[in-house]
Design a protein around this motif. Sequence first.
Motif, PDB file in Angstrom:
ATOM      1  N   UNK A 159       0.578  25.667  20.726  1.00  0.00           N
ATOM      2  CA  UNK A 159       1.599  25.704  21.776  1.00  0.00           C
ATOM      3  C   UNK A 159       2.940  25.545  21.096  1.00  0.00           C
ATOM      4  N   UNK A 160       3.864  26.473  21.334  1.00  0.00           N
ATOM      5  CA  UNK A 160       5.142  26.465  20.649  1.00  0.00           C
ATOM      6  C   UNK A 160       6.297  26.571  21.638  1.00  0.00           C
ATOM      7  N   UNK A 161       7.107  25.511  21.691  1.00  0.00           N
ATOM      8  CA  UNK A 161       8.388  25.514  22.404  1.00  0.00           C
ATOM      9  C   UNK A 161       8.255  25.955  23.865  1.00  0.00           C
ATOM     10  N   UNK A 162       7.240  25.450  24.538  1.00  0.00           N
ATOM     11  CA  UNK A 162       6.991  25.834  25.930  1.00  0.00           C
ATOM     12  C   UNK A 162       7.920  25.050  26.864  1.00  0.00           C
ATOM     13  N   UNK A 163       8.545  25.764  27.777  1.00  0.00           N
ATOM     14  CA  UNK A 163       9.428  25.146  28.771  1.00  0.00           C
ATOM     15  C   UNK A 163       8.967  25.513  30.174  1.00  0.00           C
ATOM     16  N   UNK A 164       9.244  24.601  31.100  1.00  0.00           N
ATOM     17  CA  UNK A 164       8.935  24.854  32.501  1.00  0.00           C
ATOM     18  C   UNK A 164       9.875  24.029  33.374  1.00  0.00           C
ATOM     19  N   UNK A 165      10.514  24.717  34.329  1.00  0.00           N
ATOM     20  CA  UNK A 165      11.407  24.075  35.279  1.00  0.00           C
ATOM     21  C   UNK A 165      10.949  24.417  36.688  1.00  0.00           C
ATOM     22  N   UNK A 166      10.843  23.396  37.532  1.00  0.00           N
ATOM     23  CA  UNK A 166      10.525  23.620  38.936  1.00  0.00           C
ATOM     24  C   UNK A 166      11.817  23.641  39.729  1.00  0.00           C
ATOM     25  N   UNK A 167      11.922  24.629  40.608  1.00  0.00           N
ATOM     26  CA  UNK A 167      13.110  24.745  41.447  1.00  0.00           C
ATOM     27  C   UNK A 167      12.703  24.641  42.902  1.00  0.00           C
ATOM     28  N   UNK A 168      13.418  23.829  43.662  1.00  0.00           N
ATOM     29  CA  UNK A 168      13.099  23.583  45.054  1.00  0.00           C
ATOM     30  C   UNK A 168      14.343  23.777  45.924  1.00  0.00           C
ATOM     31  N   UNK A 169      14.081  24.224  47.150  1.00  0.00           N
ATOM     32  CA  UNK A 169      15.165  24.334  48.117  1.00  0.00           C
ATOM     33  C   UNK A 169      15.957  25.616  47.965  1.00  0.00           C
ATOM     34  N   UNK A 191      16.751  21.565  40.640  1.00  0.00           N
ATOM     35  CA  UNK A 191      15.901  21.938  39.511  1.00  0.00           C
ATOM     36  C   UNK A 191      15.389  20.677  38.826  1.00  0.00           C
ATOM     37  N   UNK A 192      14.108  20.717  38.442  1.00  0.00           N
ATOM     38  CA  UNK A 192      13.529  19.603  37.687  1.00  0.00           C
ATOM     39  C   UNK A 192      12.895  20.154  36.416  1.00  0.00           C
ATOM     40  N   UNK A 193      13.458  19.779  35.289  1.00  0.00           N
ATOM     41  CA  UNK A 193      12.987  20.268  33.991  1.00  0.00           C
ATOM     42  C   UNK A 193      11.796  19.409  33.558  1.00  0.00           C
ATOM     43  N   UNK A 194      10.613  19.998  33.585  1.00  0.00           N
ATOM     44  CA  UNK A 194       9.391  19.254  33.282  1.00  0.00           C
ATOM     45  C   UNK A 194       9.040  19.353  31.803  1.00  0.00           C
ATOM     46  N   UNK A 195       9.009  20.558  31.271  1.00  0.00           N
ATOM     47  CA  UNK A 195       8.733  20.780  29.848  1.00  0.00           C
ATOM     48  C   UNK A 195       9.986  21.340  29.184  1.00  0.00           C
ATOM     49  N   UNK A 241       2.003  16.632  32.048  1.00  0.00           N
ATOM     50  CA  UNK A 241       0.717  16.838  31.369  1.00  0.00           C
ATOM     51  C   UNK A 241      -0.108  17.929  32.045  1.00  0.00           C
ATOM     52  N   UNK A 242      -0.306  17.800  33.348  1.00  0.00           N
ATOM     53  CA  UNK A 242      -1.103  18.792  34.072  1.00  0.00           C
ATOM     54  C   UNK A 242      -0.410  20.145  34.107  1.00  0.00           C
ATOM     55  N   UNK A 243       0.908  20.135  34.171  1.00  0.00           N
ATOM     56  CA  UNK A 243       1.663  21.397  34.123  1.00  0.00           C
ATOM     57  C   UNK A 243       1.372  22.135  32.830  1.00  0.00           C
ATOM     58  N   UNK A 244       1.401  21.419  31.710  1.00  0.00           N
ATOM     59  CA  UNK A 244       1.130  22.052  30.421  1.00  0.00           C
ATOM     60  C   UNK A 244      -0.295  22.588  30.365  1.00  0.00           C
ATOM     61  N   UNK A 245      -1.252  21.837  30.890  1.00  0.00           N
ATOM     62  CA  UNK A 245      -2.640  22.307  30.889  1.00  0.00           C
ATOM     63  C   UNK A 245      -2.788  23.583  31.709  1.00  0.00           C
ATOM     64  N   UNK A 246      -2.163  23.617  32.881  1.00  0.00           N
ATOM     65  CA  UNK A 246      -2.247  24.804  33.732  1.00  0.00           C
ATOM     66  C   UNK A 246      -1.604  26.010  33.065  1.00  0.00           C
ATOM     67  N   UNK A 247      -0.530  25.788  32.323  1.00  0.00           N
ATOM     68  CA  UNK A 247       0.124  26.878  31.601  1.00  0.00           C
ATOM     69  C   UNK A 247      -0.807  27.408  30.509  1.00  0.00           C
ATOM     70  N   UNK A 262       3.674  12.677  25.690  1.00  0.00           N
ATOM     71  CA  UNK A 262       4.561  13.630  26.361  1.00  0.00           C
ATOM     72  C   UNK A 262       5.739  12.853  26.946  1.00  0.00           C
ATOM     73  N   UNK A 263       6.897  12.980  26.293  1.00  0.00           N
ATOM     74  CA  UNK A 263       8.095  12.251  26.691  1.00  0.00           C
ATOM     75  C   UNK A 263       9.278  13.207  26.758  1.00  0.00           C
ATOM     76  N   UNK A 264      10.033  13.104  27.834  1.00  0.00           N
ATOM     77  CA  UNK A 264      11.227  13.940  28.011  1.00  0.00           C
ATOM     78  C   UNK A 264      10.919  15.418  27.817  1.00  0.00           C
ATOM     79  N   UNK A 265       9.708  15.826  28.257  1.00  0.00           N
ATOM     80  CA  UNK A 265       9.352  17.233  28.225  1.00  0.00           C
ATOM     81  C   UNK A 265       8.862  17.741  26.876  1.00  0.00           C
ATOM     82  N   UNK A 266       8.656  16.845  25.934  1.00  0.00           N
ATOM     83  CA  UNK A 266       8.185  17.256  24.606  1.00  0.00           C
ATOM     84  C   UNK A 266       6.971  16.437  24.210  1.00  0.00           C
TER      85      UNK A 266
END
Length: 233
Positions: A29-39, A46-50, A73-79, A225-229
């Motif tokens: 897994x290399x430099x994976x990012x994920x942001x959830x956007x609501x509303x 926006x919530x930056x998870x990874x 954690x679960x977000x990364x697994x699902x990805x 897994x801290x601060x998205x890393x």
Amino acid sequence: MQHRTASAGKIRPGARWDGGKRAGALLEVRDVTKTYRRGVWPRRRSRHVLRGADLELYPGEVVGLVGENGSGKSTLMKIIVGGLRRDSGAIRLAGQVGYCPQEPILYTRLTCDEHFALFGRGYGMTPAEITGASNEIYDALGFGQWAESRVDELSGGTRAKVNLALALLPDRQVLLLDEPYAGFDWDTYQRFWELSALRRAAGRALLIVSHFITDEDRFDRIYDLRDGKAVPR
């Protein structure tokens, strides 16, 4: 699927296991990012998870991924398994995956046997392979007496066993287990680690996600897994 009884020593981060030969990572897994956007605007949030998560998983090792609830954690697994789209980054997977999600995905009106038959067929297993593998798992996790019981008749702990069993059924090279022993009693918890040791000894790679780890000596490596890393411990 057959039980493996060989033993295996600790795998160093730089070491590789492949039947005694050196081998590459089964998962990168290399430099994976994920942001959830609501509303919607103007209240869109926006919530930056990874924020650039990296990890590696090699044959013959058990790796932990630890973090607080909501850390991603679960977000990364699902990805990794393709159930969720990443925003950026890269994932390389060499081998087939068995996935145990945090929340059991079961059919309440099907029995345990019927779950094995359904999922085994989806995995491309023959009826004989399904029967052999399911019998071994019933014995290993100790819930064979519920083989003909429907899921809506099972306790929460037994449902958790079925959820894990479906990931173990096809004996994949990579096992991604999200809170696999949540709800287990002490005896089943010990059985889980016996199963994990067998698969590790056979060269399988296990990534186990939890919000805390008490038995660190059971793991070859641990990521926090801290601060998205994912930070190696």
